[in-house]
Design a protein around this motif. Structure first.
Motif, PDB file in Angstrom:
ATOM      1  N   THR A   1       2.810   9.677   7.355  1.00 13.45           N
ATOM      2  CA  THR A   1       2.261   9.014   6.178  1.00 13.45           C
ATOM      3  C   THR A   1       2.344   7.505   6.342  1.00 13.45           C
ATOM      4  O   THR A   1       1.385   6.784   6.067  1.00 13.45           O
ATOM      5  CB  THR A   1       3.012   9.435   4.902  1.00 13.45           C
TER       6      THR A   1
ATOM      7  N   LEU B   1       0.887  -1.154   0.000  1.00 16.46           N
ATOM      8  CA  LEU B   1       0.000   0.000   0.000  1.00 16.46           C
ATOM      9  C   LEU B   1       0.926   1.205   0.000  1.00 16.46           C
ATOM     10  O   LEU B   1       1.776   1.333   0.884  1.00 16.46           O
ATOM     11  CB  LEU B   1      -0.888  -0.019   1.248  1.00 16.46           C
TER      12      LEU B   1
ATOM     13  N   GLN C   1       2.453   5.831   9.112  1.00 11.72           N
ATOM     14  CA  GLN C   1       1.498   5.414  10.145  1.00 11.72           C
ATOM     15  C   GLN C   1       0.066   5.379   9.600  1.00 11.72           C
ATOM     16  O   GLN C   1      -0.709   4.471   9.942  1.00 11.72           O
ATOM     17  CB  GLN C   1       1.590   6.339  11.360  1.00 11.72           C
ATOM     18  N   ILE C   2      -0.285   6.327   8.749  1.00 10.40           N
ATOM     19  CA  ILE C   2      -1.614   6.324   8.120  1.00 10.40           C
ATOM     20  C   ILE C   2      -1.764   5.096   7.230  1.00 10.40           C
ATOM     21  O   ILE C   2      -2.796   4.422   7.249  1.00 10.40           O
ATOM     22  CB  ILE C   2      -1.853   7.622   7.327  1.00 10.40           C
ATOM     23  N   LEU C   3      -0.725   4.792   6.459  1.00  5.44           N
ATOM     24  CA  LEU C   3      -0.768   3.594   5.613  1.00  5.44           C
ATOM     25  C   LEU C   3      -0.933   2.340   6.461  1.00  5.44           C
ATOM     26  O   LEU C   3      -1.714   1.449   6.121  1.00  5.44           O
ATOM     27  CB  LEU C   3       0.485   3.498   4.746  1.00  5.44           C
ATOM     28  N   HIS C   4      -0.198   2.254   7.569  1.00  3.06           N
ATOM     29  CA  HIS C   4      -0.345   1.113   8.487  1.00  3.06           C
ATOM     30  C   HIS C   4      -1.796   0.975   8.929  1.00  3.06           C
ATOM     31  O   HIS C   4      -2.338  -0.143   8.972  1.00  3.06           O
ATOM     32  CB  HIS C   4       0.545   1.282   9.722  1.00  3.06           C
ATOM     33  N   SER C   5      -2.432   2.082   9.246  1.00  7.32           N
ATOM     34  CA  SER C   5      -3.805   2.029   9.754  1.00  7.32           C
ATOM     35  C   SER C   5      -4.799   1.585   8.685  1.00  7.32           C
ATOM     36  O   SER C   5      -5.919   1.180   9.024  1.00  7.32           O
ATOM     37  CB  SER C   5      -4.213   3.388  10.327  1.00  7.32           C
ATOM     38  N   GLN C   6      -4.413   1.632   7.413  1.00  8.97           N
ATOM     39  CA  GLN C   6      -5.313   1.278   6.313  1.00  8.97           C
ATOM     40  C   GLN C   6      -5.030  -0.102   5.719  1.00  8.97           C
ATOM     41  O   GLN C   6      -5.687  -0.516   4.759  1.00  8.97           O
ATOM     42  CB  GLN C   6      -5.230   2.340   5.216  1.00  8.97           C
ATOM     43  N   ARG C   7      -4.055  -0.806   6.273  1.00  3.16           N
ATOM     44  CA  ARG C   7      -3.672  -2.115   5.719  1.00  3.16           C
ATOM     45  C   ARG C   7      -4.837  -3.107   5.707  1.00  3.16           C
ATOM     46  O   ARG C   7      -5.065  -3.797   4.701  1.00  3.16           O
ATOM     47  CB  ARG C   7      -2.502  -2.696   6.494  1.00  3.16           C
TER      48      ARG C   7
ATOM     49  N   GLN D   1      -8.069  -2.645   5.640  1.00  5.79           N
ATOM     50  CA  GLN D   1      -9.073  -2.291   4.628  1.00  5.79           C
ATOM     51  C   GLN D   1      -8.578  -2.607   3.215  1.00  5.79           C
ATOM     52  O   GLN D   1      -9.352  -3.053   2.367  1.00  5.79           O
ATOM     53  CB  GLN D   1      -9.443  -0.802   4.739  1.00  5.79           C
ATOM     54  N   ALA D   2      -7.307  -2.370   2.963  1.00  5.33           N
ATOM     55  CA  ALA D   2      -6.743  -2.668   1.642  1.00  5.33           C
ATOM     56  C   ALA D   2      -6.789  -4.169   1.367  1.00  5.33           C
ATOM     57  O   ALA D   2      -7.118  -4.594   0.254  1.00  5.33           O
ATOM     58  CB  ALA D   2      -5.314  -2.142   1.543  1.00  5.33           C
TER      59      ALA D   2
END
Length: 81
Positions: free
Chosen positions: A62, A48, A64-70, A72-73
């Protein structure tokens, strides 16, 4: 995608390791952040990521935000497969 680690590049032109990579030298991407996406078995199945033409756009926040969306991805990827 070969390694199970996040990547943060604040300015690809200033980073000798990435300056000659086609992803950066051809595309014009200067700032990049990514986190691996892991299967339930722990295998890296994708990344991601976000990119920008402006250097310094991607930061640790950025990542950390990507980590939080893993999660859902991965749900979105499972619907495609």
């Amino acid at each position: 995608m070969a390694e199970d680690v996040p990547v943060l590049i604040s300015d690809s032109a200033a980073d000798e390791e990435y300056a000659d990579s086609p992803l950066f030298s051809v595309s014009g991407v200067r700032s990049y952040a990514s986190v691996p996406l892991n299967s339930a078995e722990g295998h890296v199945v994708g990344t991601l990521c976000v990119m920008d033409e402006k250097p310094g756009t991607c930061t640790e926040d950025t990542v950390q935000i990507l980590h939080s969306q893993r999660a859902q991805a991965l749900i979105m990827l499972s619907r495609v497969g």
